[in-house]
Motif scaffolding. Structure first.
Motif, PDB file in Angstrom:
ATOM      1  N   SER A   1       0.833  -1.205   0.000  1.00 62.34           N
ATOM      2  CA  SER A   1       0.000   0.000   0.000  1.00 62.34           C
ATOM      3  C   SER A   1       0.868   1.256   0.000  1.00 62.34           C
ATOM      4  O   SER A   1       0.543   2.242  -0.681  1.00 62.34           O
ATOM      5  CB  SER A   1      -0.925  -0.003   1.222  1.00 62.34           C
ATOM      6  OG  SER A   1      -1.823  -1.083   1.179  1.00 62.34           O
ATOM      7  N   VAL A   2       1.962   1.221   0.750  1.00 64.10           N
ATOM      8  CA  VAL A   2       2.862   2.371   0.817  1.00 64.10           C
ATOM      9  C   VAL A   2       3.463   2.652  -0.558  1.00 64.10           C
ATOM     10  O   VAL A   2       3.494   3.798  -1.022  1.00 64.10           O
ATOM     11  CB  VAL A   2       3.968   2.132   1.854  1.00 64.10           C
ATOM     12  CG1 VAL A   2       5.023   3.232   1.777  1.00 64.10           C
ATOM     13  CG2 VAL A   2       3.379   2.065   3.256  1.00 64.10           C
ATOM     14  N   GLU A   3       3.928   1.607  -1.231  1.00 67.80           N
ATOM     15  CA  GLU A   3       4.536   1.776  -2.554  1.00 67.80           C
ATOM     16  C   GLU A   3       3.521   2.286  -3.573  1.00 67.80           C
ATOM     17  O   GLU A   3       3.846   3.129  -4.425  1.00 67.80           O
ATOM     18  CB  GLU A   3       5.134   0.457  -3.012  1.00 67.80           C
ATOM     19  CG  GLU A   3       6.352   0.030  -2.186  1.00 67.80           C
ATOM     20  CD  GLU A   3       6.795  -1.383  -2.511  1.00 67.80           C
ATOM     21  OE1 GLU A   3       6.149  -2.024  -3.372  1.00 67.80           O
ATOM     22  OE2 GLU A   3       7.772  -1.858  -1.900  1.00 67.80           O
ATOM     23  N   THR A   4       2.282   1.786  -3.476  1.00 71.28           N
ATOM     24  CA  THR A   4       1.241   2.265  -4.388  1.00 71.28           C
ATOM     25  C   THR A   4       0.934   3.732  -4.126  1.00 71.28           C
ATOM     26  O   THR A   4       0.736   4.517  -5.073  1.00 71.28           O
ATOM     27  CB  THR A   4      -0.043   1.423  -4.231  1.00 71.28           C
ATOM     28  OG1 THR A   4       0.261   0.038  -4.427  1.00 71.28           O
ATOM     29  CG2 THR A   4      -1.095   1.849  -5.238  1.00 71.28           C
TER      30      THR A   4
ATOM     31  N   LEU B   1       7.672   9.969 -12.087  1.00 73.53           N
ATOM     32  CA  LEU B   1       7.265   8.616 -12.475  1.00 73.53           C
ATOM     33  C   LEU B   1       8.246   7.587 -11.944  1.00 73.53           C
ATOM     34  O   LEU B   1       9.433   7.602 -12.275  1.00 73.53           O
ATOM     35  CB  LEU B   1       7.180   8.518 -14.000  1.00 73.53           C
ATOM     36  CG  LEU B   1       6.210   9.501 -14.678  1.00 73.53           C
ATOM     37  CD1 LEU B   1       6.155   9.250 -16.173  1.00 73.53           C
ATOM     38  CD2 LEU B   1       4.831   9.408 -14.057  1.00 73.53           C
ATOM     39  N   LEU B   2       7.743   6.679 -11.116  1.00 72.85           N
ATOM     40  CA  LEU B   2       8.575   5.600 -10.588  1.00 72.85           C
ATOM     41  C   LEU B   2       8.657   4.484 -11.625  1.00 72.85           C
ATOM     42  O   LEU B   2       7.729   4.267 -12.415  1.00 72.85           O
ATOM     43  CB  LEU B   2       7.988   5.077  -9.281  1.00 72.85           C
ATOM     44  CG  LEU B   2       7.896   6.111  -8.146  1.00 72.85           C
ATOM     45  CD1 LEU B   2       7.324   5.474  -6.884  1.00 72.85           C
ATOM     46  CD2 LEU B   2       9.262   6.719  -7.850  1.00 72.85           C
TER      47      LEU B   2
ATOM     48  N   ARG C   1       2.644  -1.736 -10.439  1.00 72.80           N
ATOM     49  CA  ARG C   1       2.140  -1.492  -9.095  1.00 72.80           C
ATOM     50  C   ARG C   1       0.658  -1.117  -9.136  1.00 72.80           C
ATOM     51  O   ARG C   1      -0.141  -1.587  -8.325  1.00 72.80           O
ATOM     52  CB  ARG C   1       2.954  -0.374  -8.434  1.00 72.80           C
ATOM     53  CG  ARG C   1       2.470   0.046  -7.057  1.00 72.80           C
ATOM     54  CD  ARG C   1       2.432  -1.101  -6.082  1.00 72.80           C
ATOM     55  NE  ARG C   1       3.744  -1.737  -5.932  1.00 72.80           N
ATOM     56  CZ  ARG C   1       3.936  -2.877  -5.283  1.00 72.80           C
ATOM     57  NH1 ARG C   1       2.895  -3.519  -4.759  1.00 72.80           N
ATOM     58  NH2 ARG C   1       5.152  -3.390  -5.189  1.00 72.80           N
ATOM     59  N   ILE C   2       0.274  -0.276 -10.093  1.00 72.04           N
ATOM     60  CA  ILE C   2      -1.135   0.096 -10.250  1.00 72.04           C
ATOM     61  C   ILE C   2      -1.977  -1.125 -10.618  1.00 72.04           C
ATOM     62  O   ILE C   2      -3.063  -1.344 -10.077  1.00 72.04           O
ATOM     63  CB  ILE C   2      -1.280   1.202 -11.316  1.00 72.04           C
ATOM     64  CG1 ILE C   2      -0.678   2.514 -10.799  1.00 72.04           C
ATOM     65  CG2 ILE C   2      -2.743   1.399 -11.698  1.00 72.04           C
ATOM     66  CD1 ILE C   2      -0.581   3.598 -11.853  1.00 72.04           C
ATOM     67  N   GLN C   3      -1.470  -1.924 -11.571  1.00 71.67           N
ATOM     68  CA  GLN C   3      -2.200  -3.115 -12.005  1.00 71.67           C
ATOM     69  C   GLN C   3      -2.419  -4.089 -10.855  1.00 71.67           C
ATOM     70  O   GLN C   3      -3.478  -4.724 -10.752  1.00 71.67           O
ATOM     71  CB  GLN C   3      -1.420  -3.823 -13.126  1.00 71.67           C
ATOM     72  CG  GLN C   3      -1.315  -3.047 -14.419  1.00 71.67           C
ATOM     73  CD  GLN C   3      -2.574  -3.153 -15.261  1.00 71.67           C
ATOM     74  OE1 GLN C   3      -3.595  -3.647 -14.806  1.00 71.67           O
ATOM     75  NE2 GLN C   3      -2.503  -2.679 -16.496  1.00 71.67           N
ATOM     76  N   LYS C   4      -1.454  -4.190  -9.964  1.00 70.41           N
ATOM     77  CA  LYS C   4      -1.519  -5.162  -8.875  1.00 70.41           C
ATOM     78  C   LYS C   4      -2.371  -4.679  -7.711  1.00 70.41           C
ATOM     79  O   LYS C   4      -3.124  -5.457  -7.117  1.00 70.41           O
ATOM     80  CB  LYS C   4      -0.105  -5.486  -8.382  1.00 70.41           C
ATOM     81  CG  LYS C   4      -0.064  -6.503  -7.250  1.00 70.41           C
ATOM     82  CD  LYS C   4       1.361  -6.793  -6.828  1.00 70.41           C
ATOM     83  CE  LYS C   4       1.404  -7.810  -5.688  1.00 70.41           C
ATOM     84  NZ  LYS C   4       2.802  -8.081  -5.245  1.00 70.41           N
ATOM     85  N   SER C   5      -2.266  -3.401  -7.367  1.00 66.78           N
ATOM     86  CA  SER C   5      -2.866  -2.913  -6.118  1.00 66.78           C
ATOM     87  C   SER C   5      -4.241  -2.278  -6.289  1.00 66.78           C
ATOM     88  O   SER C   5      -4.972  -2.137  -5.309  1.00 66.78           O
ATOM     89  CB  SER C   5      -1.928  -1.892  -5.462  1.00 66.78           C
ATOM     90  OG  SER C   5      -0.679  -2.471  -5.170  1.00 66.78           O
ATOM     91  N   LEU C   6      -4.588  -1.870  -7.491  1.00 68.50           N
ATOM     92  CA  LEU C   6      -5.872  -1.204  -7.706  1.00 68.50           C
ATOM     93  C   LEU C   6      -6.744  -2.028  -8.640  1.00 68.50           C
ATOM     94  O   LEU C   6      -6.244  -2.864  -9.394  1.00 68.50           O
ATOM     95  CB  LEU C   6      -5.648   0.194  -8.303  1.00 68.50           C
ATOM     96  CG  LEU C   6      -4.859   1.182  -7.442  1.00 68.50           C
ATOM     97  CD1 LEU C   6      -4.568   2.449  -8.228  1.00 68.50           C
ATOM     98  CD2 LEU C   6      -5.614   1.506  -6.164  1.00 68.50           C
ATOM     99  N   GLU C   7      -8.029  -1.772  -8.595  1.00 62.82           N
ATOM    100  CA  GLU C   7      -8.942  -2.469  -9.492  1.00 62.82           C
ATOM    101  C   GLU C   7     -10.090  -1.557  -9.887  1.00 62.82           C
ATOM    102  O   GLU C   7     -10.302  -0.496  -9.298  1.00 62.82           O
ATOM    103  CB  GLU C   7      -9.491  -3.745  -8.833  1.00 62.82           C
ATOM    104  CG  GLU C   7     -10.294  -3.509  -7.575  1.00 62.82           C
ATOM    105  CD  GLU C   7     -10.827  -4.800  -6.978  1.00 62.82           C
ATOM    106  OE1 GLU C   7     -11.747  -4.705  -6.147  1.00 62.82           O
ATOM    107  OE2 GLU C   7     -10.343  -5.886  -7.342  1.00 62.82           O
TER     108      GLU C   7
ATOM    109  N   ARG D   1      -8.530   5.067 -13.779  1.00 60.84           N
ATOM    110  CA  ARG D   1      -8.166   6.479 -13.576  1.00 60.84           C
ATOM    111  C   ARG D   1      -6.654   6.636 -13.398  1.00 60.84           C
ATOM    112  O   ARG D   1      -6.037   7.555 -13.948  1.00 60.84           O
ATOM    113  CB  ARG D   1      -8.889   7.047 -12.355  1.00 60.84           C
ATOM    114  CG  ARG D   1     -10.393   7.124 -12.488  1.00 60.84           C
ATOM    115  CD  ARG D   1     -10.875   8.308 -13.306  1.00 60.84           C
ATOM    116  NE  ARG D   1     -10.508   8.281 -14.723  1.00 60.84           N
ATOM    117  CZ  ARG D   1     -11.047   7.486 -15.633  1.00 60.84           C
ATOM    118  NH1 ARG D   1     -11.991   6.643 -15.287  1.00 60.84           N
ATOM    119  NH2 ARG D   1     -10.638   7.525 -16.884  1.00 60.84           N
ATOM    120  N   ALA D   2      -6.071   5.736 -12.615  1.00 60.92           N
ATOM    121  CA  ALA D   2      -4.626   5.832 -12.379  1.00 60.92           C
ATOM    122  C   ALA D   2      -3.846   5.537 -13.653  1.00 60.92           C
ATOM    123  O   ALA D   2      -2.863   6.231 -13.981  1.00 60.92           O
ATOM    124  CB  ALA D   2      -4.209   4.888 -11.259  1.00 60.92           C
TER     125      ALA D   2
END
Length: 531
Positions: A174-177, A191-192, A198-204, A210-211
């Motif tokens: 969560s911190v990295e996202t 941009l990291l 990271r977006i693909q893994k942590s958000l849905e 949007r991200a």
């Protein structure tokens, strides 16, 4: 006092302790209703992005979307997520304070701390879940803020999340996202290298769209952005269709139920004198004064409930049969995927049902043949109408009680553990198995025990309305979630009323099955549409 009563007394004490611990463990657990509201909000966000096409079908669907989504879905979602975030934070702080009190109590005692240790374990697990939920809500809340033009507020939200974990922890994901999101919405952007994975893994769902859209714009990846927007349109159209079912069908059912409820109430008020006559007069009078001939005393009722339901379900199966079976088969439930969990829960419920019904059978075996009317299942008659009518009438009553209940518990109090698994599941086979458990096995077993046996047995000591109320309360407690006691007791009362009037177990079984099926359908549509 006989040896049998001594054993029953010991088992009763154990059952009460275990039920009490289970209810206590659910005290600070989030309700599934709170998550359902957020999942529905996610669907609304998807639906709000749908643009439609220039044809009659799309025009009708667009009209439906506007009616369901409302004028300002983004701000509505922002408000709901902020409220959910604040509620979760308060609950987390309360749980943390409880853990400190429990640990202080453990440290100050020199005797057995078994109960305190169990409470500490339950509270610690609750803190872990609430912390994860708070992180997820912060990530999403920030995206909503950024999409609403409140970029500074979004950056502060993600900053607060990062600052909660100054050292390396299990919440690094969560911190990295949060750091990735901070980078792509900062000015200038930062941009990291692992931003997209990271977006693909942590958000849905909508939040991932949007991200990714913001990231692709910054990277000037026009082709990927066009493809993303096309995919979003497909998802958005599906979201509108699902919302039409999730919102529209219950709304229609609620209207039908309200009309039926008002009609029955008016009938009762106008024709109360006829309610004392059995099998005649108004609908509410059907079989109202008929009672069961109960050949056994309260000790048999006590035995069936304590041994057949609580001992088998709370001790024998979870602590003896299942651990031994899993050890022999070399299986670890912690490694189960959704399909494995579904079959595991189904098998567990079949064991519980078989054990409970076996105890029930051997408890009443000496009284066979039973007097007329016991465990009556008749495929003829009006049971179908009683089942459907009871479902429609139960809906507005349970909804009203649930709204009051939400105010009392503020989204806490736990829920049936099957429901979150169904909500987050994506396996169709698993969903079919869950349906078999919740919509077939559960109605059959629970209606035989609570309406077929318990309710009539209680009429030996209570009037019919008292037996309905008592059996409904025990039915609600048996589900082991404090926040569900009032809604399930209301449902149980309707189930009891339907059974006493129809005198056919098929009627409450159908009502129970319809209720659970509707819940599963909503969970399936909300879970699948929000991702």
């Amino acid at each position: 006092m006989t040896l049998k009563r001594v054993i029953l007394g010991i088992l009763t004490a154990i059952a009460i302790a275990l039920v009490g611990l289970s209810l206590l463990a659910s005290w600070n657990q989030p309700q599934i209703q709170s998550r359902l509201e957020l999942y529905q909000t996610n669907l609304l966000l998807h639906a709000s992005e749908w643009q439609g096409e220039n044809n009659q079908s799309s025009t009708n669907l667009s009209s439906a979307r506007n009616n369901i989504v409302g004028a300002d879905p983004l701000n509505t979602a922002l408000t709901q997520y902020q409220e959910a975030r604040d509620s979760t934070r308060k609950t987390l702080e309360t749980s943390q304070a409880q853990v400190k009190e429990i640990q202080s109590a453990i440290a100050s005692k020199s005797d057995d701390n078994t109960l305190s240790l169990a409470q500490n374990k339950a509270a610690s697990e609750s803190i872990k879940q609430q912390s994860g939920l708070l992180n997820e809500l912060d990530l999403r809340l920030g995206i909503l803020q950024a999409s609403s033009g409140k970029t500074e507020a979004a950056l502060q939200t993600w900053k607060n999340l990062v600052e909660r974990y100054p050292t390396k922890t299990d919440d690094d994901s969560s911190v990295e996202t949060a750091q990735v999101l901070t980078g792509i919405w900062s000015n200038p952007a930062q941009l990291l290298p692992d931003a997209e994975p990271r977006i693909q893994k942590s958000l849905e769902g909508w939040f991932r769209y949007r991200a990714l859209a913001q990231l692709y714009k910054l990277q000037e990846r026009s082709k990927d952005l066009v493809a993303l927007q096309a995919a979003e349109q497909v998802t958005a159209e599906q979201a509108v269709e699902k919302l039409a079912i999730v919102v529209g069908v219950p709304a229609i059912s609620l209207c039908i139920g309200t009309v039926l409820l008002v009609g029955l109430t008016v009938q009762w008020l106008l024709q109360r004198k006829q309610l004392e006559k059995a099998d005649s007069g108004p609908l509410l009078a059907r079989n109202a004064s008929l009672t069961w001939d109960v050949p056994w005393d309260g000790e048999i009722v006590w035995q069936v409930l304590v041994v057949g339901f609580f001992f088998v379900g709370q001790i024998l199966i979870p602590y003896l049969l299942l651990p031994v079976s899993l050890a022999v088969l070399k299986l670890n439930p912690a490694t189960f995927d959704p399909r494995d969990k579904a079959f595991y829960i189904f098998a567990t419920y079949l064991l519980l049902s078989a054990g409970g019904l076996s105890v029930l059978y051997f408890s009443v075996k000496s009284f066979l043949p039973l007097p007329e009317g016991w465990f009556r299942i008749n495929w003829r008659g009006s049971w179908f109408l009683w089942g459907f009518g009871g479902y429609f009438v139960a809906l507005p009553l349970v909804v009203l009680v649930s709204l009051i209940n939400q105010q009392l518990w503020q989204g806490q109090g736990g829920s049936n553990p099957i429901l979150p698994i169904v909500l987050e599941g994506r396996d169709n086979v698993a969903l079919v198995v869950f349906f078999g458990t919740a919509a077939i096995a559960a109605p059959v077993f629970e209606e035989i025990v609570f309406r077929g046996f318990l309710l009539p047995s209680l009429t030996r000591y209570l009037p019919v309305w008292g037996a309905i109320a008592a059996s409904a309360f025990l039915f609600a407690v048996a589900h082991l979630s404090v926040s569900e006691i009032l809604p399930l007791a209301t449902l149980g009362a309707v189930l009891g009323f339907v059974y006493t009037r129809s005198r056919n177990l098929l009627a409450p079984m159908l009502l129970h099955s319809l209720w659970n099926s509707g819940t599963l359908l909503s969970l399936f549509l909300l879970g699948g549409g929000a991702s």
